[in-house]
Design an enzyme around this catalytic site. Structure first.
Site, PDB file in Angstrom:
ATOM      1  N   SER A   1      -9.494   1.422   2.469  1.00 53.56           N
ATOM      2  CA  SER A   1      -8.592   2.163   1.600  1.00 53.56           C
ATOM      3  C   SER A   1      -7.424   1.332   1.076  1.00 53.56           C
ATOM      4  O   SER A   1      -6.612   1.812   0.293  1.00 53.56           O
ATOM      5  CB  SER A   1      -8.040   3.378   2.362  1.00 53.56           C
ATOM      6  OG  SER A   1      -7.249   2.926   3.488  1.00 53.56           O
TER       7      SER A   1
ATOM      8  N   SER B   1     -10.132  -0.733   6.811  1.00 59.94           N
ATOM      9  CA  SER B   1      -9.531  -0.647   5.479  1.00 59.94           C
ATOM     10  C   SER B   1      -8.861  -1.910   4.968  1.00 59.94           C
ATOM     11  O   SER B   1      -8.462  -1.971   3.809  1.00 59.94           O
ATOM     12  CB  SER B   1      -8.532   0.515   5.428  1.00 59.94           C
ATOM     13  OG  SER B   1      -9.213   1.744   5.536  1.00 59.94           O
TER      14      SER B   1
ATOM     15  N   LYS C   1       0.837  -1.198   0.000  1.00 59.60           N
ATOM     16  CA  LYS C   1       0.000   0.000   0.000  1.00 59.60           C
ATOM     17  C   LYS C   1       0.871   1.246   0.000  1.00 59.60           C
ATOM     18  O   LYS C   1       1.891   1.307   0.698  1.00 59.60           O
ATOM     19  CB  LYS C   1      -0.905  -0.025   1.233  1.00 59.60           C
ATOM     20  CG  LYS C   1      -1.959   1.065   1.297  1.00 59.60           C
ATOM     21  CD  LYS C   1      -2.839   0.860   2.528  1.00 59.60           C
ATOM     22  CE  LYS C   1      -4.014   1.809   2.579  1.00 59.60           C
ATOM     23  NZ  LYS C   1      -4.904   1.537   3.748  1.00 59.60           N
TER      24      LYS C   1
END
Length: 380
Positions: A111, A135, A34
């Site tokens: 996310s 997330s 990420k």
């Protein structure tokens, strides 16, 4: 094949971006990182082009990245996140919304959206992400993946760009329970709380009732098959309000100094959240912090030495036009582990219509490795 910029920000062909630095239980695994974690020689983009343009080149790997590399994994590339990880839909106003390979035409969930899609599409075997308000668990449920939010503070977060430190955790996703557990062997400390093989599982009809019927039925079926007992656990909207207020106050404390005169660099949804965050005063933030502390103690007391089974999300992956509709109900579910600082593993289940969903197992603080074992048994 052209690089899908909604999924990846950096992915060399042929790869990997970073070769393993050692050998171990993760030999042969590839990691989608990420875009909040430091990767040596790269910048941290945080899903925002203006931030990326000003970001320095990182001189060292984030702690979690370095440990995965030392255990034999390779970094396939840096995958997209929603801006500053402050959303749950997967949509990024600048780079687009990653596709959902398991539910085409529906959102990916965020996310940790880019890494999750990379794993679901077979472009990486592990997604390294973060979970503040859900997330990891949300994209895991929407895309039929395994995912874990560890006990708060259990995994070192050095080299990670924070959002709300009281709730941020380093988490990960995989296509199977074995890979999820092997990453746990590398990143997780030894358990501080033991779970017996016959640990009691409990399920709450009130929490199940927050989910749409098809999700409720799929999660309820897994709980019944596992012999889960009944728990008296009602949704607590006041807990969620305190969580959201404290999260917002901390997000502004972290990012406000940079964003104050750059709000126009944000997409509309994330900008709206930061606009509200900047208005939270010191007294309101302190009140929320005290409420979260009380709620954390109550959640841990309610759970005791049991494992709670609840839906990872309130719905299956929505279509884009419906993405915000189920947010509040989903966060009433995800905030239980977030406020409690507890480990939570999302186990894939399938609804009657064939869409992926998630059953979330929440265990006592410090029981992460044992919880992964329990989850693996239930999902097999």
């Amino acid at each position: 094949m052209a690089l899908d910029l909604s999924v990846w920000r950096v992915r060399p062909e042929p790869g990997p971006l970073v070769a393993p630095s050692g050998s171990g239980v993760l030999d042969g695994e590839t990691v989608a990182v990420k875009d909040l974690f430091a990767v040596a020689g790269q910048r941290v983009g945080a899903g925002n082009p203006a931030w990326l343009a000003a970001a320095p080149t990182q001189q060292a790997h984030a702690d979690a990245v370095a440990r995965l590399l030392a255990a034999g994994a390779a970094v396939a590339g840096i995958a997209q996140t929603e801006e500053f990880a402050y959303s749950l839909t997967g949509a990024n106003a600048h780079y687009g919304t990653p596709p959902n390979p398991r539910a085409p035409g529906r959102i990916s969930g965020g996310s940790t959206s880019g890494p999750a899609t990379a794993v679901a599409a077979g472009e990486a075997s592990v997604a390294l992400g973060t979970d503040t308000g859900g997330s990891v668990r949300v994209p895991a449920a929407y895309q039929g993946l395994w995912g874990i939010r560890p006990t708060h503070g259990a995994v070192a977060d050095g080299g990670l760009l924070p959002l709300a430190p009281s709730f941020d955790t380093v988490g990960w996703l995989a296509r199977d329970a074995g890979a999820l557990a092997r990453v746990g062997e590398v990143l997780l400390p030894e358990d501080q709380a033991a779970l017996p093989d016959d640990v009691p599982l409990v399920v709450s009809d009130d929490l199940l009732g927050l989910a749409a019927p098809e999700v409720r039925d799929a999660v309820g079926r897994l709980a019944r098959d596992a012999g889960a007992g009944a728990a008296d656990w009602s949704p607590e909207p006041a807990w969620l309000a305190a969580f959201q207020t404290l999260q917002a106050a901390e997000a502004w404390a972290v990012h406000g100094p940079w964003l104050a005169d750059r709000m126009d660099t944000l997409g509309p949804a994330v900008r709206g959240r930061f606009e509200r965050a900047r208005l939270i005063g010191v007294v309101d933030a302190a009140t929320a912090r005290a409420a979260v502390a009380r709620a954390r103690a109550e959640i841990r007391d309610r759970l005791g030495e049991r494992v709670l089974v609840l839906p990872s999300t309130a719905t299956v992956a929505p279509r884009p036009e419906d993405a915000e509709a189920a947010r509040e109900a989903t966060m009433l579910l995800t905030c239980v582990a977030g406020i409690g600082g507890l480990p939570a593993v999302s186990v894939p289940v399938t609804t009657a219509s064939g869409l992926p969903a998630g059953a979330c197992l929440v265990g006592p603080a410090g029981s992460d490795r044992a919880l992964l074992t329990v989850a693996g048994r239930l999902g097999s």
